[in-house]
Design a protein around this motif. Structure first.
Motif, mmCIF file in Angstrom:
data_model
loop_
_atom_site.group_PDB
_atom_site.id
_atom_site.type_symbol
_atom_site.label_atom_id
_atom_site.label_comp_id
_atom_site.label_asym_id
_atom_site.label_seq_id
_atom_site.Cartn_x
_atom_site.Cartn_y
_atom_site.Cartn_z
ATOM 1 N N THR A 8 21.856 -42.850 52.689
ATOM 2 C CA THR A 8 21.720 -42.750 54.141
ATOM 3 C C THR A 8 20.295 -42.389 54.530
ATOM 4 O O THR A 8 19.740 -42.926 55.465
ATOM 5 N N MET A 11 17.768 -45.217 55.064
ATOM 6 C CA MET A 11 17.967 -46.190 56.140
ATOM 7 C C MET A 11 16.914 -45.980 57.237
ATOM 8 O O MET A 11 16.663 -44.855 57.647
ATOM 9 N N THR A 13 15.040 -45.940 60.948
ATOM 10 C CA THR A 13 15.446 -45.568 62.303
ATOM 11 C C THR A 13 16.045 -46.780 63.008
ATOM 12 O O THR A 13 15.513 -47.879 62.928
ATOM 13 N N SER A 15 19.037 -48.029 62.324
ATOM 14 C CA SER A 15 20.095 -48.622 61.491
ATOM 15 C C SER A 15 21.447 -48.027 61.860
ATOM 16 O O SER A 15 21.554 -46.842 62.171
ATOM 17 N N LEU A 17 24.702 -46.509 60.743
ATOM 18 C CA LEU A 17 25.133 -45.804 59.538
ATOM 19 C C LEU A 17 26.642 -45.811 59.347
ATOM 20 O O LEU A 17 27.135 -45.834 58.223
ATOM 21 N N ILE A 141 23.825 -44.034 64.687
ATOM 22 C CA ILE A 141 22.564 -44.760 64.559
ATOM 23 C C ILE A 141 21.518 -43.809 63.988
ATOM 24 O O ILE A 141 21.349 -42.690 64.499
#
Length: 143
Positions: A8, A11, A13, A15, A17, A141
């Motif tokens: 996580t 990932m 900014t 994205s 989740l 997000i």
């Protein structure tokens, strides 16, 4: 080659989740509620953010109706029992009108504890307001 789990934290900014969604059956109705007296529809959904910097995109849709030709329906999104938004979702010219509605809100809960989002509503002006078959979708997000 084996599957690789994406962390996580890796990932970027913006994205997505995680996504949670739930549809609710039945009809909720309230008579003559005022702008300070909203009732819960029973539609609620919890999500646990993976980071304190995450945002939660809240999307709620359904159908609304008021039994009075001069009434309407207001809706609010609540988070853990506290108001986040206020929206007059529909005002009617005919008591037989049923209108679809969609509410969107981007929240910054700043926690990694579970957060519950709820749909509240009230009759606007006069009559009895109805909320039919709402669906709540929550997207975490990356912040």
């Amino acid at each position: 080659m084996g599957l690789t789990k994406i962390r996580t934290a890796a990932m970027p900014t913006g994205s997505v989740l995680q996504v949670k969604s739930q549809s609710f059956s039945g009809i909720a109705s309230e008579t003559g509620k005022t702008s300070t007296s909203y009732g819960a529809t029973g539609a609620e959904l919890a999500i646990t953010p993976s980071s304190t910097s995450s945002k939660i995109q809240i999307m709620i849709s359904g159908a609304a109706q008021n039994g009075s030709s001069t009434g309407g329906c207001n809706a609010r999104i609540y988070k853990d029992g506290s108001q986040l938004t206020s929206t007059n979702i529909v005002q009617y010219a005919d008591s037989n009108d049923v209108s679809g509605f969609a509410l969107d809100f981007l929240d910054s809960p700043a926690t990694t504890s579970s957060v519950t989002y709820q749909l509240y509503y009230a009759a606007f002006s006069t009559g009895t307001a109805y909320i039919n078959f709402p669906t709540i979708t929550l997207m975490e997000i990356a912040g």
